[in-house]
Design a protein around this motif. Structure first.
Motif, short mmCIF file in Angstrom:
data_model
loop_
_atom_site.label_atom_id
_atom_site.label_comp_id
_atom_site.label_asym_id
_atom_site.label_seq_id
_atom_site.Cartn_x
_atom_site.Cartn_y
_atom_site.Cartn_z
N SER A 54 -22.22 36.02 -129.03
CA SER A 54 -23.13 37.09 -128.60
C SER A 54 -24.58 36.64 -128.72
CB SER A 54 -22.90 38.34 -129.46
OG SER A 54 -21.61 38.85 -129.30
N THR A 55 -25.44 37.32 -127.99
CA THR A 55 -26.87 37.01 -128.02
C THR A 55 -27.68 38.28 -128.17
OG1 THR A 55 -27.03 37.14 -125.60
CG2 THR A 55 -26.60 34.97 -126.56
N ALA A 56 -28.86 38.15 -128.73
CA ALA A 56 -29.82 39.24 -128.85
C ALA A 56 -31.17 38.60 -129.13
CB ALA A 56 -29.43 40.20 -129.98
N ASN A 57 -32.24 39.34 -128.91
CA ASN A 57 -33.57 38.81 -129.22
C ASN A 57 -34.35 39.79 -130.07
OD1 ASN A 57 -35.13 40.67 -127.47
ND2 ASN A 57 -34.12 39.56 -125.79
N SER A 58 -35.43 39.32 -130.64
CA SER A 58 -36.21 40.12 -131.58
C SER A 58 -36.74 41.39 -130.95
CB SER A 58 -37.38 39.29 -132.12
OG SER A 58 -36.93 38.13 -132.78
N ASP A 59 -37.24 41.28 -129.72
CA ASP A 59 -37.87 42.44 -129.09
C ASP A 59 -36.90 43.62 -128.95
OD1 ASP A 59 -40.20 41.03 -128.90
OD2 ASP A 59 -39.94 40.44 -126.80
N GLU A 60 -35.65 43.34 -128.56
CA GLU A 60 -34.73 44.45 -128.36
C GLU A 60 -34.30 45.08 -129.68
OE1 GLU A 60 -31.62 41.43 -126.75
OE2 GLU A 60 -30.48 43.24 -127.20
N ILE A 61 -34.22 44.27 -130.75
CA ILE A 61 -33.88 44.81 -132.07
C ILE A 61 -35.01 45.71 -132.56
CG2 ILE A 61 -33.44 44.25 -134.48
CD1 ILE A 61 -31.08 43.57 -132.70
N ILE A 62 -36.25 45.23 -132.43
CA ILE A 62 -37.40 46.02 -132.88
C ILE A 62 -37.53 47.30 -132.06
CG2 ILE A 62 -39.93 46.03 -133.03
CD1 ILE A 62 -39.73 43.00 -133.66
N ALA A 63 -37.33 47.19 -130.75
CA ALA A 63 -37.42 48.38 -129.89
C ALA A 63 -36.35 49.41 -130.26
CB ALA A 63 -37.28 47.96 -128.43
N LEU A 64 -35.13 48.94 -130.56
CA LEU A 64 -34.06 49.85 -130.97
C LEU A 64 -34.45 50.62 -132.22
CD1 LEU A 64 -31.06 50.82 -130.80
CD2 LEU A 64 -30.47 48.81 -132.18
N CYS A 65 -35.01 49.91 -133.21
CA CYS A 65 -35.39 50.55 -134.47
C CYS A 65 -36.56 51.51 -134.27
CB CYS A 65 -35.74 49.49 -135.51
SG CYS A 65 -34.33 48.48 -136.03
N LYS A 66 -37.52 51.15 -133.44
CA LYS A 66 -38.65 52.04 -133.18
C LYS A 66 -38.17 53.34 -132.54
CE LYS A 66 -42.57 48.87 -132.82
NZ LYS A 66 -43.62 48.28 -131.93
N THR A 67 -37.23 53.22 -131.61
CA THR A 67 -36.70 54.40 -130.93
C THR A 67 -35.98 55.32 -131.90
OG1 THR A 67 -36.45 53.16 -128.87
CG2 THR A 67 -35.18 55.20 -129.09
N ARG A 68 -35.23 54.75 -132.82
CA ARG A 68 -34.41 55.54 -133.73
C ARG A 68 -35.16 55.98 -134.98
NH1 ARG A 68 -28.82 54.15 -133.07
NH2 ARG A 68 -28.42 55.34 -134.99
N LEU A 69 -36.10 55.14 -135.46
CA LEU A 69 -36.70 55.38 -136.77
C LEU A 69 -38.22 55.51 -136.76
CD1 LEU A 69 -34.60 52.76 -138.77
CD2 LEU A 69 -34.24 55.22 -138.74
N GLY A 70 -38.86 55.12 -135.68
CA GLY A 70 -40.32 55.13 -135.65
C GLY A 70 -40.90 53.78 -136.04
N SER A 71 -42.19 53.62 -135.81
CA SER A 71 -42.82 52.30 -135.98
C SER A 71 -42.97 51.87 -137.42
CB SER A 71 -44.19 52.29 -135.28
OG SER A 71 -45.02 53.30 -135.84
N VAL A 72 -43.13 52.83 -138.36
CA VAL A 72 -43.31 52.45 -139.77
C VAL A 72 -42.08 51.72 -140.29
CG1 VAL A 72 -43.57 53.33 -142.12
CG2 VAL A 72 -44.97 54.27 -140.29
N LYS A 73 -40.89 52.22 -139.95
CA LYS A 73 -39.66 51.65 -140.48
C LYS A 73 -39.12 50.50 -139.62
CE LYS A 73 -38.28 55.92 -142.80
NZ LYS A 73 -37.27 56.99 -142.91
N ALA A 74 -39.62 50.35 -138.42
CA ALA A 74 -39.13 49.27 -137.55
C ALA A 74 -39.55 47.91 -138.10
CB ALA A 74 -39.66 49.45 -136.14
N PRO A 75 -38.67 46.90 -138.02
CA PRO A 75 -39.04 45.56 -138.49
C PRO A 75 -40.28 45.05 -137.75
CG PRO A 75 -36.70 45.68 -138.02
CD PRO A 75 -37.30 46.93 -137.49
N LYS A 76 -41.14 44.36 -138.49
CA LYS A 76 -42.27 43.69 -137.87
C LYS A 76 -41.84 42.34 -137.31
CE LYS A 76 -45.38 46.80 -139.07
NZ LYS A 76 -44.47 47.81 -139.64
N SER A 77 -40.72 41.81 -137.83
CA SER A 77 -40.20 40.52 -137.36
C SER A 77 -38.70 40.48 -137.57
CB SER A 77 -40.87 39.35 -138.10
OG SER A 77 -40.62 39.43 -139.49
N VAL A 78 -38.05 39.62 -136.79
CA VAL A 78 -36.60 39.48 -136.86
C VAL A 78 -36.25 37.99 -136.85
CG1 VAL A 78 -34.39 39.96 -135.73
CG2 VAL A 78 -36.24 41.65 -135.61
#
Length: 516
Positions: A461-485
Motif C-alpha cells: 500500500s501507499t500513502a503520502n504525508s499530505d493526505e494523512i495530515i488533511a485527513l486529521c485536519k478534517t476530522r480533528l482540526g488543525s491543532v491536533k493534526a500532525p505537523k509532519s508524517v
C-alpha cells in the motif's frame, strides 16, 4: 480459594476431556493433574519451600503450562518469563524476583548458561523438553515423584505469582498477585462472560501474559487449551475452524495482521463466542471490520499488570451498535466497570470527576495488587488517595462507559494546548493503507512540541504525508493534526506486541536535556 483449586474444578467437570494440546502433546485434565502433583512433589523434594519463587522460560507449549500448574500446586510463587524479552531483561527479572528454580526449554540453553552467572539465587534448573547441558530432563526429574496431591493450605492474601509491569520505560517492576487477586479476576471474568459449555481456548499470544491468564481462568470451566507457538495468521484461522475455537485473545496489532490475511472472509468463524482484545487502543474502523468478518463476538477488556485484565468490560452485544449514532460512539470506549472493581476518574488533587471530565483512571478493590515486590516507594506512588492510579487519562460518559484518551505520560503540549495522541491515532488507523501508527511530540522551536505521526503501511500500500495530515485536519482540526508524517518500514514493538513509543521518541529527542 487457592488458584490451583480453579484448575481442579475443571478436572472435576470432566477428567477425560482434553486439557492441553499443542503440535506434539495432547493430554486430558486427569493426566495434567497427575503431572502437576509430580512436579509439585519433585520441587518439594529438591528443597523448594512453599512461598519461594519458581519461573518457566519457554515458548508457548503444553509442557510449559504443566510446569506452571505444578508450581502453583506446590504453593510456590510463579514468575512468568517472556520468551520474547531480551536475555538481559529476563536475567534482571529472575534476579530481582529472587527466583530459585527455573524450568526452561532447550531453545534457551545458551541463555540458561548466562543466568547461571547473572542469577546466583537460582539453584535448580530443569529442562522441559530434553536433558540440558547442566540440567535434568523434566520427565527424568519427576520419574520418582509421588502422584499424590500435596494439598498445601494457602492464605488467600498470599502472593502466588509475580508479573512484570510493562518494561517499556526503565526496568520492569514485579507486580504481586495474591490468590485473592486471581479469585477476583476469575469472578469478574465469568460474571462478564458466562459459559454454557466447556470452551475451547486458542493460546497464540504469549502464555506469560493475557493469553495464559485467560487460559488459567477458563480451565475452571473445563476449557481445552489449543496452544500455538506464536502468531501466524494462516495457522490461526485454520485452527479456529478445525478445533472449534470458542475463545481467544489477541492484541490489536495482531488483529490488524489477521484482518489483512488473504481470503480472511472465506473462513468459518461460527464457533467463536468471545474474541477478546486488550493491551492497547483499537481503531474503531478496524473494529467495525472485525464485526463484519468475525461476527458478534468482539469482546474488550481493560486492565494492567497492577489491576489485571478485567477492570472494565465491553460485551459482544455492546459492540453491535453500528448504525445507531448515539451508541456507536461506545466502540471507542473500553466498556463499563466489572462487578467487583470500581473504576473512576480522578484529578491531580484526588477529586473524583463528573461524567465528561478528563482525568486519570483510578481503580480499587480486590483486583488491585497488594504492591510491587520489594518496592514500597513505587507502591505508595501509585496508591495515593486510596485508589490505584493507572497512569491512563480518560473520562466516563453519562452511562458509565470509560474512554481511554491516552497514557498520562504520552500527552503532548503543543502551543499551550494539550493534545492526546490516541485521538489522532484513531483517525490515522482508519486510513485504508495504514497497518499501524504512533503519534508523538517532537521538539519544535515554535510550538515547543509538534505533533508527528510515524506510520507503518500495509504491505503493497501507499500513502503520502499530505493526505494523512488533511485527513486529521478534517476530522480533528488543525491543532491536533500532525505537523509532519514519517513512514517507517516497521514500528518498534515490545515483546508483547505494544508499539514502543519511548524508542520512537528517543529518535527525535536524542541529545536534548529535556524530553518535553
Amino acid at each position: 480459594m487457592r488458584l490451583i483449586d480453579f484448575f481442579d474444578r475443571g478436572v472435576g467437570i470432566n477428567p477425560s476431556r482434553t486439557c492441553l494440546k499443542d503440535a506434539t502433546v495432547s493430554r486430558t485434565f486427569g493426566e495434567v493433574q497427575l503431572r502437576s502433583y509430580r512436579i509439585a512433589n519433585a520441587l518439594a523434594a529438591a528443597g523448594l519451600k512453599p512461598g519461594e519463587m519458581a519461573a518457566v522460560y519457554s515458548p508457548n507449549a503444553a509442557t510449559a503450562f504443566e510446569c506452571i500448574l505444578g508450581i502453583l500446586r506446590g504453593a510456590n510463587i510463579w514468575v512468568p518469563i517472556n520468551a520474547r524479552n531480551s536475555t538481559e531483561d529476563n536475567a534482571y527479572i529472575l534476579d530481582n524476583c529472587d527466583v530459585q528454580a527455573l524450568f526452561y526449554h532447550s531453545e534457551f540453553e545458551a541463555n540458561a548458561q548466562m543466568f547461571r552467572k547473572e542469577c546466583p539465587q537460582i539453584r535448580l534448573y530443569i529442562c522441559i523438553d530434553k536433558a540440558g547441558a547442566d540440567a535434568p530432563f523434566l520427565l527424568d526429574w519427576i520419574a520418582d515423584a509421588a502422584e499424590t496431591d500435596p494439598n498445601i493450605p494457602e492464605d488467600r492474601n498470599k502472593p502466588i505469582s509475580v508479573f512484570s509491569s510493562g518494561g517499556t520505560t526503565g526496568r520492569p517492576k514485579g507486580v504481586l498477585w495474591t490468590n485473592l487477586v486471581w479469585e477476583t479476576m476469575i469472578s469478574n471474568f465469568f460474571t462478564s462472560m458466562p459459559v454454557k459449555k466447556p470452551p475451547v481456548h486458542l493460546v497464540v499470544a504469549p502464555m506469560t501474559h493475557a493469553a495464559g491468564g485467560v487460559g488459567i481462568m477458563l480451565m475452571a470451566a473445563g476449557a481445552t487449551q489449543i496452544i500455538l507457538p506464536g502468531f501466524d495468521a494462516a495457522k490461526v484461522v485454520k485452527t479456529i475452524e478445525t478445533e472449534g475455537v470458542t475463545h481467544m485473545f489477541l492484541p490489536p496489532t495482531a488483529i490488524y495482521m489477521l484482518l489483512a490475511h488473504e481470503g480472511i472472509k472465506q473462513h468459518d468463524f461460527s464457533s467463536l463466542e468471545h474474541f477478546i482484545y486488550a493491551a492497547a487502543p483499537m481503531s474503531v474502523d478496524k473494529l467495525k471490520e472485525c464485526l463484519e468478518v468475525f461476527g458478534p463476538v468482539m469482546t474488550q477488556t481493560f486492565g494492567q499488570a497492577e489491576a489485571p485484565m478485567l477492570c472494565t468490560f465491553l460485551s459482544p452485544q455492546e459492540h453491535m451498535v453500528i448504525g445507531d449514532p448515539d451508541k456507536e460512539k461506545r466502540l471507542a470506549s473500553c466498556g463499563r466497570p466489572t462487578l467487583l472493581t470500581p473504576v473512576e476518574i480522578m484529578d491531580d488533587d484526588g477529586n473524583l470527576m463528573p461524567p465528561g471530565e478528563r482525568g486519570e483512571i483510578v481503580v480499587r478493590g480486590n483486583l488491585v495488587m497488594p504492591g510491587y515486590y520489594k518496592n514500597p516507594e513505587a507502591t505508595a506512588e501509585v496508591s495515593t488517595f486510596g485508589w490505584h492510579h493507572t497512569g491512563d487519562i480518560g473520562f466516563k460518559d453519562e452511562d458509565g462507559y470509560v474512554y481511554i484518551v491516552d497514557r498520562k505520560k504520552d500527552m503532548i503540549i503543543s502551543g499551550g494546548f494539550n493534545v492526546y495522541p490516541s485521538e489522532i491515532e484513531q483517525v490515522i488507523w482508519g486510513h485504508p493503507a495504514v497497518q499501524d501508527c504512533a503519534v508523538i511530540g517532537v521538539p519544535d522551536e515554535k510550538w515547543g512540541e509538534a505533533v508527528k505521526a510515524v506510520i507503518e503501511l500495509k504491505q503493497g500500500s501507499t500513502a503520502n504525508s499530505d493526505e494523512i495530515i488533511a485527513l486529521c485536519k478534517t476530522r480533528l482540526g488543525s491543532v491536533k493534526a500532525p505537523k509532519s508524517v514519517d513512514f517507517w518500514e516497521s514500528l518498534p514493538r515490545s515483546p508483547v506486541g505494544k508499539v514502543r513509543k519511548k524508542d520512537i521518541r528517543e529518535t527525535f529527542w536524542k541529545g536534548r536535556t529535556r524530553a518535553i
